[in-house]
Design a protein around this motif. Structure first.
Motif, PDB file in Angstrom:
ATOM      1  N   UNK A  30     -21.225   9.959  22.057  1.00  0.00           N
ATOM      2  CA  UNK A  30     -20.219   8.797  22.793  1.00  0.00           C
ATOM      3  C   UNK A  30     -19.000   8.248  22.153  1.00  0.00           C
ATOM      4  N   UNK A  31     -19.493   7.625  20.942  1.00  0.00           N
ATOM      5  CA  UNK A  31     -18.761   7.128  20.255  1.00  0.00           C
ATOM      6  C   UNK A  31     -17.515   8.153  19.784  1.00  0.00           C
ATOM      7  N   UNK A  32     -17.458   9.757  19.551  1.00  0.00           N
ATOM      8  CA  UNK A  32     -16.599  10.499  19.241  1.00  0.00           C
ATOM      9  C   UNK A  32     -15.518   9.983  20.692  1.00  0.00           C
ATOM     10  N   UNK A  33     -16.206  10.652  22.071  1.00  0.00           N
ATOM     11  CA  UNK A  33     -15.192  10.130  23.027  1.00  0.00           C
ATOM     12  C   UNK A  33     -14.748   9.075  22.639  1.00  0.00           C
ATOM     13  N   UNK A  34     -15.295   7.936  23.092  1.00  0.00           N
ATOM     14  CA  UNK A  34     -14.586   6.836  22.870  1.00  0.00           C
ATOM     15  C   UNK A  34     -13.566   6.722  21.981  1.00  0.00           C
ATOM     16  N   UNK A  35     -13.400   7.222  20.619  1.00  0.00           N
ATOM     17  CA  UNK A  35     -12.727   7.215  19.621  1.00  0.00           C
ATOM     18  C   UNK A  35     -11.116   7.993  19.683  1.00  0.00           C
ATOM     19  N   UNK A  36     -11.623   8.882  21.371  1.00  0.00           N
ATOM     20  CA  UNK A  36     -10.680  10.332  21.077  1.00  0.00           C
ATOM     21  C   UNK A  36     -10.427  11.844  20.731  1.00  0.00           C
ATOM     22  N   UNK A  37     -11.701  11.745  19.975  1.00  0.00           N
ATOM     23  CA  UNK A  37     -12.020  13.265  19.460  1.00  0.00           C
ATOM     24  C   UNK A  37     -12.735  13.786  20.171  1.00  0.00           C
ATOM     25  N   UNK A  38     -12.162  14.262  21.779  1.00  0.00           N
ATOM     26  CA  UNK A  38     -12.746  14.849  22.722  1.00  0.00           C
ATOM     27  C   UNK A  38     -13.907  16.039  22.244  1.00  0.00           C
ATOM     28  N   UNK A  39     -13.198  16.968  21.125  1.00  0.00           N
ATOM     29  CA  UNK A  39     -13.684  18.382  20.900  1.00  0.00           C
ATOM     30  C   UNK A  39     -15.027  18.102  20.042  1.00  0.00           C
ATOM     31  N   UNK A  40     -14.519  16.831  19.656  1.00  0.00           N
ATOM     32  CA  UNK A  40     -16.408  16.627  18.638  1.00  0.00           C
ATOM     33  C   UNK A  40     -17.565  15.828  19.635  1.00  0.00           C
ATOM     34  N   UNK A  41     -16.688  15.183  21.137  1.00  0.00           N
ATOM     35  CA  UNK A  41     -17.755  15.171  21.690  1.00  0.00           C
ATOM     36  C   UNK A  41     -18.566  15.809  22.273  1.00  0.00           C
ATOM     37  N   UNK A  42     -17.566  16.967  22.977  1.00  0.00           N
ATOM     38  CA  UNK A  42     -18.032  17.566  23.296  1.00  0.00           C
ATOM     39  C   UNK A  42     -18.953  19.067  22.401  1.00  0.00           C
ATOM     40  N   UNK A  43     -18.316  19.332  20.924  1.00  0.00           N
ATOM     41  CA  UNK A  43     -19.610  20.237  20.704  1.00  0.00           C
ATOM     42  C   UNK A  43     -20.905  19.458  20.337  1.00  0.00           C
ATOM     43  N   UNK A  44     -20.847  18.313  19.868  1.00  0.00           N
ATOM     44  CA  UNK A  44     -22.294  17.475  19.530  1.00  0.00           C
ATOM     45  C   UNK A  44     -23.159  18.065  21.180  1.00  0.00           C
ATOM     46  N   UNK A  45     -22.567  17.240  22.339  1.00  0.00           N
ATOM     47  CA  UNK A  45     -23.317  18.125  23.562  1.00  0.00           C
ATOM     48  C   UNK A  45     -23.419  18.712  24.189  1.00  0.00           C
ATOM     49  N   UNK A  46     -23.111  19.599  23.357  1.00  0.00           N
ATOM     50  CA  UNK A  46     -23.147  21.507  23.478  1.00  0.00           C
ATOM     51  C   UNK A  46     -24.217  21.418  22.753  1.00  0.00           C
ATOM     52  N   UNK A  47     -24.749  21.497  21.493  1.00  0.00           N
ATOM     53  CA  UNK A  47     -25.403  21.197  20.661  1.00  0.00           C
ATOM     54  C   UNK A  47     -26.912  20.531  21.279  1.00  0.00           C
ATOM     55  N   UNK A  48     -26.438  19.639  21.364  1.00  0.00           N
ATOM     56  CA  UNK A  48     -27.521  18.891  22.541  1.00  0.00           C
ATOM     57  C   UNK A  48     -28.433  19.907  23.505  1.00  0.00           C
ATOM     58  N   UNK A  49     -27.674  20.152  24.391  1.00  0.00           N
ATOM     59  CA  UNK A  49     -27.978  21.277  25.134  1.00  0.00           C
ATOM     60  C   UNK A  49     -29.010  22.436  24.764  1.00  0.00           C
ATOM     61  N   UNK A  50     -28.427  22.620  23.523  1.00  0.00           N
ATOM     62  CA  UNK A  50     -28.753  23.889  23.096  1.00  0.00           C
ATOM     63  C   UNK A  50     -30.248  23.611  22.467  1.00  0.00           C
ATOM     64  N   UNK A  51     -30.198  22.621  21.999  1.00  0.00           N
ATOM     65  CA  UNK A  51     -31.780  22.515  21.322  1.00  0.00           C
ATOM     66  C   UNK A  51     -32.896  22.133  22.521  1.00  0.00           C
ATOM     67  N   UNK A  52     -32.382  21.623  23.382  1.00  0.00           N
ATOM     68  CA  UNK A  52     -33.001  21.417  24.311  1.00  0.00           C
ATOM     69  C   UNK A  52     -33.054  21.641  25.807  1.00  0.00           C
TER      70      UNK A  52
END
Length: 125
Positions: free
Chosen positions: A16-38
């Protein structure tokens, strides 16, 4: 401060913080990792849907919203996810699919989202 890569709560807030700061790629990467983990985690995919919808990447948003609902069919924010999914479908002129989603939304028995859809169902019937 040490970052624990297994802390899903922290990873979600990092995204969320990455997205708010404009780092959309980092935000998406973190969210995909979360999805893969659970495999039952629909929240990450809902957030990915919001990101793609905000970027007007509607086909991607639709897929993420659907994956969110596939992973967790009855989340507390189901009405909001369905509304966002329907809006994305309308933006692509996929009106029949959007109508199906709206009908699903209207027939669900819920008082979430401040009772908005529950009251609308009562007025329609």
């Amino acid at each position: 401060m040490k970052f624990d890569p297994n802390n899903q709560f922290a990873r979600r807030w990092l995204a969320v913080a990455a997205y708010d700061l404009g780092a959309v790629g980092l935000a998406a990467e973190e969210l995909l990792k979360l999805g893969e983990a659970d495999p039952r985690d629909g929240r990450s995919y809902r957030l990915l849907g919001l990101i793609e919808k905000d970027r007007e990447h509607f086909p991607e948003a639709i897929e993420f919203y659907r994956e969110s609902l596939r992973r967790k069919p009855d989340p507390p924010d189901r009405a909001e996810i369905l509304e966002e999914l329907a809006d994305s479908l309308v933006r692509l002129s996929r009106f029949d699919e959007a109508l199906d989603v709206i009908n699903l939304l209207l027939t669900q028995e819920t008082t979430s989202y401040d009772g908005k859809y529950y009251k609308l169902t009562e007025q329609v019937t």
